[in-house]
Write an enzyme that holds these catalytic residues in place. Structure first.
Site, PDB file in Angstrom:
ATOM      1  N   GLU B 310       0.862  -1.198   0.000  1.00  0.00           N
ATOM      2  CA  GLU B 310       0.000   0.000   0.000  1.00  0.00           C
ATOM      3  C   GLU B 310       0.889   1.235   0.000  1.00  0.00           C
ATOM      4  O   GLU B 310       0.679   2.164   0.766  1.00  0.00           O
ATOM      5  CB  GLU B 310      -0.902  -0.013   1.244  1.00  0.00           C
ATOM      6  CG  GLU B 310      -1.676  -1.316   1.417  1.00  0.00           C
ATOM      7  CD  GLU B 310      -2.618  -1.329   2.620  1.00  0.00           C
ATOM      8  OE1 GLU B 310      -2.228  -0.819   3.683  1.00  0.00           O
ATOM      9  OE2 GLU B 310      -3.751  -1.824   2.477  1.00  0.00           O
ATOM     10  N   CYS B 404     -10.050   0.221   8.191  1.00  0.00           N
ATOM     11  CA  CYS B 404      -9.565   1.568   8.489  1.00  0.00           C
ATOM     12  C   CYS B 404     -10.335   2.641   7.738  1.00  0.00           C
ATOM     13  O   CYS B 404     -10.605   3.720   8.281  1.00  0.00           O
ATOM     14  CB  CYS B 404      -8.082   1.660   8.167  1.00  0.00           C
ATOM     15  SG  CYS B 404      -7.645   1.014   6.552  1.00  0.00           S
TER      16      CYS B 404
END
Lengths: 640, 640
Positions: B310, B404
């Protein structure tokens, strides 16, 4: 000479073919004198040779991996092919020593596998889905046949017949036998090859069983997983399409899963279809062929778009930069195309075979024969390779932990002569244009064909026909699919190539006499190739191709940031031979435009107003890229 | 009102700002009435709420994960922001109950973490690198401050001060303390926020310690790994650049590693720099800012190009189809930009903040507030998503295992009012154009600003200034970086916007009286945006932008195979409001060309000769894509 039941063509074997051209012959020479020796050293150094001693014990280094046997087998097969082309005593002695080790490793019951003898002896045949056991057997069978045919030595052939007999006692449709088949196909085509070499029909029957059983319900891999105490749903690969076992093979219509496995299966299917006259099975092959070659193949003959599972994805999904296009998969496509060609006698198969050979296969090895690509993308930006793996590299590597590709390309190169010609009772086929000669058996006698050509760089092919005695037969000369406006002369007199051409071959039936001459000319302008509109990766782009050769831009010739280059539709493209470049290749040059990066302000985005400047581009054959300074590479160039 | 030491601006807090426009106000309303309740249900249903009871035992379902605390914390923070904007009794009662559970979960020594209390109680502080312990603490601190500021209730604030005191007793440069810092940053900025709310300088000092210690040698993560009996070299993420700990932060010049972590670190660095007047640290922030925004940011404000880690990759590597551009990362960019803006008073920061808010952040949530994107690519071909993951999807999802993003976008939306205005002693700043009003404290008195505008769809912004008494101060109005030819009137009289504009703000210093009117006009032609020539993914492509809104093509409007569409350089593009579409948006239409796929023969490659046909394209705001029938999407369109 064996004859297939479907179709009547058979390849002219390596021993009957000589290549002395400037394109392939040096490659084959390098393969024998450089690649095979260094591969032996790698096999030796990594423990793959000594593993056959079966003296590995837990705790020792170099634990024999489940596919080590196949790496050695492919090397042995390559040696066999190389020896068929000509003697090489040291190579043969080395192979004989390895074969002796293999012979000693065979178990009393005929079983032969390193891993499942020394590492996991209690797990024999417990996980066909994942463990490459039958796959290794298949490669050893191929090696045995090749080595026997080249040298007449039966040791390995006998070993593998014993092993095949044992496998035949374990697997089959009969009561008491296992209805299993391999997760990684290979043994199917190998058994047919063993059948052709021995005339033992049990091997053909077993091959047919493996093909037919695949994907049936109840699913063998489910039962096998449960027997191991595992949940079949928890299969790491997700679904059985990964190994083409999602459906019975006759119901498969799209190429799915791991591309190499698919190619080996389809090759085995074609073999079984040919030998058993199974037109339904052949129809499945043809459906799959259409799907692969009309929707899922790179311009280079590369296949398998994604690294995830080394597999096919979906129709027209052919990303360039993230292409996987494993060298082994392109080789597998050649194997399959070659089989389909013998059955179908259709130039479409030869076109794909040629496309893969001259591009996506050959890119897998360096010009010096010492380094290998596992993946063959059509665009490479080394600086952006932020997640390189063993396989995803911008330069060729010496070897891989998973070392399937290096010995595979070695055996393919060594076997190249067999792809050039085919023969039938009254037909001689020329599929590929390679200077050299071949001795065929046609019209019940020896017919020598002598080819003189500078192909793939030059347009002209001259063939001299030398039958022992004058004889009537058909000389079928391939007219490549890439070619428009081919011309044909027989003994100096033009004949209508277009009129004679059917299914991609100009078929000349006549009484051939010693010294008859055929001359073909294949115009080779630089072509701008476009991809189907649904190939989103290539929208607005063209690839340059001349003859069978796909071109690419390299950073070493064109500077960095290749994707900013745009080729005007009207740009003239010139082909020119450069004898000093990359062993002597034709390069393509032309005027293109690119943005003036230095004039761009120091910001990432802005209103469209950039200026372009003229640049001269230079394209080189894709198969020869990455033989100079490392850098970017691009096949599909933007069109302006 | 707190003042920073570097720069003098402070955001006007949520409670002093009202938004009643047609773009944001409905989003904030949906956020409070739909998103926050369904997120609570998700937190509850997945065990994240009840985990605070600390009664989980091995063998029970829903083992509390290391970052569950943060999911609940972000939801609580969002509730705090929502309550600051206006009362919502049921929401507040629900939050109070959760806070009571959290209070009971605090250990006698002040420690507060579910996982390390019930799952791995002996591993407290043993793996700062991987285990999110300090990260969770940070999010709870942010929640505590937001909830306290909105409601005046101190329970959570007191809990978190106790926890911060305990953390301060464990970590720091003093003898006997650990010189550790978190692998996932967050606590740095949270501690500064706690300091600003409590005036307790220990929290600022601790934040500064965490920032300063990061990446120093000997490396804490090495020592910590060895203490666990692990080889530091065997770090799963490969290198410490993954968590920005490869170098001391002042030496970092390029944005590396996990993009969300980077944003939280850089935000914390900016906070510490501001509060400690650390110009060297600020210089590092500015260097990193340049790197991110001039080389590593998508047009949408998305950052982090690759799913692998990521993370950021390398300069100009911004692939569209495989873009990761996590929603949380775009949110993090907003947080950082907002901080840099307060310090630097420079429109460049506000431009990026606006870019991310209107595009790459907002795309993370559906119009109905019920579904979320984790990744935000700039090109989507659902059929080619052959390796979808939980995060890589062509449609928004209800929730994620790693959750998240949903509560993060909820807290960002709830806090949006604070991004609109800033105030200083004698300055009032308008950063964003959102209809509504705000009460500032400027020139030692209350100044109300009333904004009337249809931004981002309409060009005009009218601001009425309402000081209690006439007062001299500077009204600084942002002139967006995307805008050319802005005009400005004060009380109906044109003044030179260009002349007044410095660092992206038109600064009008005068004695302001009740009812003074300012009118801005930002011409909003449809712009064709080009990317830097080194962004290889966008060579030959343009993106359409109007005002701050980035547009995209969707399959539902334009048919499949979007990449085959080419927009002629001369094509006229029209903007038109469609009140019934996607809640009322301006759409862009124009004539383009695409190949005639039906006329293409049934082959994959062929000589370039395809015909194109004229089509009308329709582009919609990127932030609103994927709210209709699923399908392809494309931001960067080929230019013909």
């Amino acid at each position: 000479m064996r004859r297939s039941s479907l179709g009547k063509l058979a390849p002219v074997p390596i021993a009957s073919v000589r290549l002395d051209d400037r394109f392939w012959a040096p490659r084959l020479q390098t393969n024998r004198t450089v690649t095979l020796p260094i591969e032996y050293e790698q096999l030796k150094g990594t423990g793959r040779i000594d593993a056959w001693k079966l003296d590995w014990k837990p705790g020792m280094p170099n634990e024999p991996h489940i596919f080590w046997d196949s790496d050695v087998a492919k090397w042995l097969e390559a040696v066999g092919h190389a020896l068929a082309a000509g003697p090489d005593k040291p190579l043969q002695r080395r192979a004989d020593r390895v074969i002796a080790m293999i012979e000693r490793a065979q178990q009393p019951d005929g079983y032969l596998n390193i891993h499942f003898t020394v590492v996991a002896p209690r797990e024999r045949w417990t996980n066909l889905r994942d463990r490459h056991e039958l796959y290794c057997a298949g490669h050893l069978m191929e090696a045995a046949v090749a080595y026997y045919q080249a040298t007449g030595k039966r040791t390995l052939l006998d070993v593998m017949c014993r092993y095949a007999d044992y496998i035949n006692s374990v697997f089959g449709p009969e009561r008491g036998k296992r209805r299993g088949y391999p997760g990684h196909e290979e043994i199917e085509l190998a058994l047919v090859r063993l059948y052709r070499a021995t005339d033992d029909e049990r091997y053909l029957k077993l091959a047919k069983f493996f093909v037919d059983e695949r994907g049936r319900r109840p699913h063998y891999f489910d039962m096998e997983a449960r027997a191991r105490g595992e949940d079949p749903q928890a299969h790491w690969a997700g679904d059985y399409d990964y190994c083409q076992a999602h459906l019975p093979v006759r119901e498969q219509a799209t190429a799915e899963g791991h591309a190499v496995r698919a190619m080996y299966l389809y090759s085995g299917m074609a073999d079984v279809a040919a030998e058993t006259r199974d037109r339904k099975l052949l129809a499945a092959c043809k459906r799959l062929w259409k799907n692969v070659t009309e929707r899922r193949m790179y311009l280079t003959g590369g296949i398998g778009s994604t690294r995830h599972g080394e597999r096919f994805t979906c129709d027209y999904d052919l990303p360039n930069e993230t292409a996987y296009a494993e060298t082994c998969a392109a080789i597998g496509l050649v194997l399959w195309a070659h089989r389909m060609l013998q059955i179908g006698r259709d130039g479409r198969y030869a076109d794909v075979m040629e496309r893969a050979l001259y591009n996506g296969v050959l890119s897998g090895i360096s010009l010096d024969g010492r380094r290998f690509f596992y993946v063959n993308p059509l665009a490479v930006y080394p600086r952006a390779l932020t997640e390189p793996s063993e396989h995803l590299t911008a330069t060729r590597q010496d070897w891989f932990g998973c070392a399937c590709c290096p010995p595979n390309i070695a055996r393919l190169l060594a076997s190249l002569p067999q792809y050039v010609y085919s023969q039938a009772r009254n037909e001689a086929y020329v599929h590929l244009f390679v200077q050299g000669s071949a001795e065929l058996t046609v019209a019940a006698q020896s017919v020598v064909l002598i080819q003189r050509t500078g192909y793939p760089w030059k347009e002209r092919v001259r063939i001299t026909v030398q039958p022992d005695e004058p004889a009537e037969f058909t000389l079928a000369l391939r007219v490549p699919g890439w070619c428009r406006g081919a011309t044909l002369k027989v003994n100096g007199r033009a004949v209508g190539a277009a009129r004679l051409t059917r299914k991609g071959y100009a078929r000349i039936k006549r009484v051939w006499r010693k010294g008859d001459k055929v001359e073909l000319r294949f115009p080779m302008p630089v072509e701008r190739i476009e991809a189907h509109p649904k190939v989103r990766a290539n929208a607005g782009r063209v690839a340059l191709q001349r003859g069978p050769i796909v071109y690419c831009l390299e950073e070493v010739d064109n500077g960095p940031n290749l994707n900013d280059i745009a080729l005007p539709r009207t740009a003239r493209l010139r082909a020119k031979c450069d004898e000093r470049l990359l062993g002597g290749v034709v390069v393509v040059t032309g005027k293109a435009r690119r943005r003036d990066a230095s004039a761009w302000p120091n910001r990432l985005y802005g209103p469209s107003a950039s200026r372009t400047r003229s640049v001269t581009i230079k394209a080189v054959p894709y198969c020869a890229w990455a033989n100079r300074r490392p850098g970017e590479m691009l096949v599909w160039v933007r069109e302006a």
